[in-house]
Design an enzyme around this catalytic site. Structure first.
Site, mmCIF file in Angstrom:
data_model
loop_
_atom_site.group_PDB
_atom_site.id
_atom_site.type_symbol
_atom_site.label_atom_id
_atom_site.label_comp_id
_atom_site.label_asym_id
_atom_site.label_seq_id
_atom_site.Cartn_x
_atom_site.Cartn_y
_atom_site.Cartn_z
ATOM 1 N N ASP A 30 12.485 -39.031 38.059
ATOM 2 C CA ASP A 30 13.136 -37.802 37.531
ATOM 3 C C ASP A 30 13.876 -37.405 38.553
ATOM 4 O O ASP A 30 13.589 -37.127 39.767
ATOM 5 C CB ASP A 30 12.901 -36.367 36.889
ATOM 6 C CG ASP A 30 13.442 -35.443 36.519
ATOM 7 O OD1 ASP A 30 14.562 -36.111 35.564
ATOM 8 O OD2 ASP A 30 13.232 -34.426 36.398
ATOM 9 N N ASN A 78 15.578 -40.914 25.435
ATOM 10 C CA ASN A 78 16.568 -41.231 26.751
ATOM 11 C C ASN A 78 18.305 -42.243 25.838
ATOM 12 O O ASN A 78 18.759 -42.025 26.709
ATOM 13 C CB ASN A 78 16.212 -41.661 27.848
ATOM 14 C CG ASN A 78 15.174 -41.035 28.573
ATOM 15 O OD1 ASN A 78 14.424 -41.303 29.416
ATOM 16 N ND2 ASN A 78 15.847 -39.423 28.339
HETATM 17 C C1 FPP Z 1 15.750 -39.787 34.956
HETATM 18 O O1 FPP Z 1 16.262 -39.155 35.794
HETATM 19 C C2 FPP Z 1 15.626 -41.536 35.308
HETATM 20 C C3 FPP Z 1 15.846 -42.012 34.149
HETATM 21 C C4 FPP Z 1 15.764 -41.394 32.686
HETATM 22 C C5 FPP Z 1 16.360 -43.327 34.306
HETATM 23 C C6 FPP Z 1 14.881 -44.154 34.908
HETATM 24 C C7 FPP Z 1 15.013 -45.328 35.508
HETATM 25 C C8 FPP Z 1 15.007 -46.402 37.021
HETATM 26 C C9 FPP Z 1 15.595 -45.735 38.288
HETATM 27 C C10 FPP Z 1 15.986 -47.823 36.704
HETATM 28 C C11 FPP Z 1 14.801 -48.896 36.371
HETATM 29 C C12 FPP Z 1 13.739 -48.830 36.465
HETATM 30 C C13 FPP Z 1 12.651 -49.368 37.253
HETATM 31 C C14 FPP Z 1 11.024 -49.052 36.582
HETATM 32 C C15 FPP Z 1 13.411 -51.055 37.803
HETATM 33 P P1 FPP Z 1 17.328 -38.171 34.989
HETATM 34 O O2 FPP Z 1 18.514 -38.628 34.887
HETATM 35 O O3 FPP Z 1 17.347 -37.698 33.915
HETATM 36 O O4 FPP Z 1 17.907 -37.150 36.447
HETATM 37 P P2 FPP Z 1 18.295 -35.110 36.239
HETATM 38 O O5 FPP Z 1 17.063 -35.063 35.592
HETATM 39 O O6 FPP Z 1 18.823 -35.427 37.714
HETATM 40 O O7 FPP Z 1 19.537 -36.044 35.376
#
Ligand code: FPP
Length: 250
Positions: A30, A78
């Site tokens: 996150d 998501n």
């Molecule tokens: C949450 O941060 C993150 C995600 C919903 C996506 C995570 C995906 C990756 C890191 C890329 C691919 C993964 C792998 C395992 C290769 P957020 O966007 O909710 O952050 P925020 O809370 O700051 O908005």
């Protein structure tokens, strides 16, 4: 050996007993969006750096001998994000799987996927199948990537599978135990995580591994996932090792 460096460096690694690691660590990835926003970049830039961080941390977990790592990469909720963000995350997953297919055997790292994969593109599902086939021949660290995953959905899915087996006469409802029900979850065969790490400052589980984390030690940090380092991992493990786990006893 890398561990020797960490042990001598005066870092938080000095507080980690590497002979007493948890078997299974789960991480909620996150803070990617906020990391990018703070730098005036599009959210997708945060996911790109976040996927590099995942590579670094997964490799390090393997190096220190962790048996199981499970990460929350994409939740059932998501899909509500803007299409370009969803496409970027799926593109990063594809790139990761393509690389993994080349390197898993050499590194002896197994990959597994948890979640309802049916809405993924045919191409991504084909890569998942190839990773699963390679993993079946390996014995090393098992890295589970949760995609289109929700903890409640997983439990409902397991309940449906159990009900089907009951209807087919293979099992009886009265024989159901917690151990048997676990075999119907995506995580069948994997021990529950002892440590759940959530970077990004939020203090909640967000529907991640609800069944499996019943007794997990929770570690929250304000560090955003793209900034998460091996040192942060050391801090989390040291915190876990300092806790008194009683499992309801005294
Ligand atoms: C949450 O941060 C993150 C995600 C919903 C996506 C995570 C995906 C990756 C890191 C890329 C691919 C993964 C792998 C395992 C290769 P957020 O966007 O909710 O952050 P925020 O809370 O700051 O908005």
């Amino acid at each position: 050996m890398k561990l020797a460096f960490w042990k001598k460096s005066g870092s938080a690694a000095g507080q980690v007993d590497f002979d007493r690691l948890p078997r299974h660590i789960a991480i909620i990835l996150d803070g990617n969006g906020r990391w990018a926003k703070r730098r005036g970049l599009p959210r997708t830039a945060g996911h790109k750096v976040g996927s590099e961080t995942f590579r670094t941390i997964a490799t390090y977990c393997r190096d220190i001998g962790l048996e199981y790592l499970t990460v929350y990469a994409f939740s059932t909720e998501n899909w509500k994000r803007p299409q370009d963000e969803v496409d970027t995350i799926m593109g990063l997953l594809k790139r990761y799987l393509l690389e993994a297919i080349e390197t898993m055997e050499r590194d002896n790292v197994r990959l597994r996927f948890m979640g309802d994969l049916t809405p993924l593109s045919g191409e991504l599902r084909e890569l998942v199948d190839r990773c699963n086939a390679i993993s079946g021949r390996l014995t090393g660290c098992l890295c589970s990537i949760c995609i289109n995953y929700g903890g409640r959905a997983e439990i409902v899915h397991g309940a449906k599978m159990f009900a089907k087996d009951c209807a087919a006469g293979a099992v009886k409802p009265e024989d159901l135990t917690e151990d048997i029900f676990e075999k119907y979850l995506y995580s069948a065969g994997i021990p529950s995580p002892e440590l759940l790490i959530r970077p990004g400052g939020e203090l909640r589980l967000s529907n991640f591994l609800l069944w499996q984390c019943a007794y997990a030690e929770l570690y929250f940090t304000d560090v955003l996932w793209p900034d998460f380092t091996r040192e942060e991992l050391h801090r989390a493990i040291a915190a876990y090792q300092s806790r008194d786990r009683r499992f309801g006893g005294i």
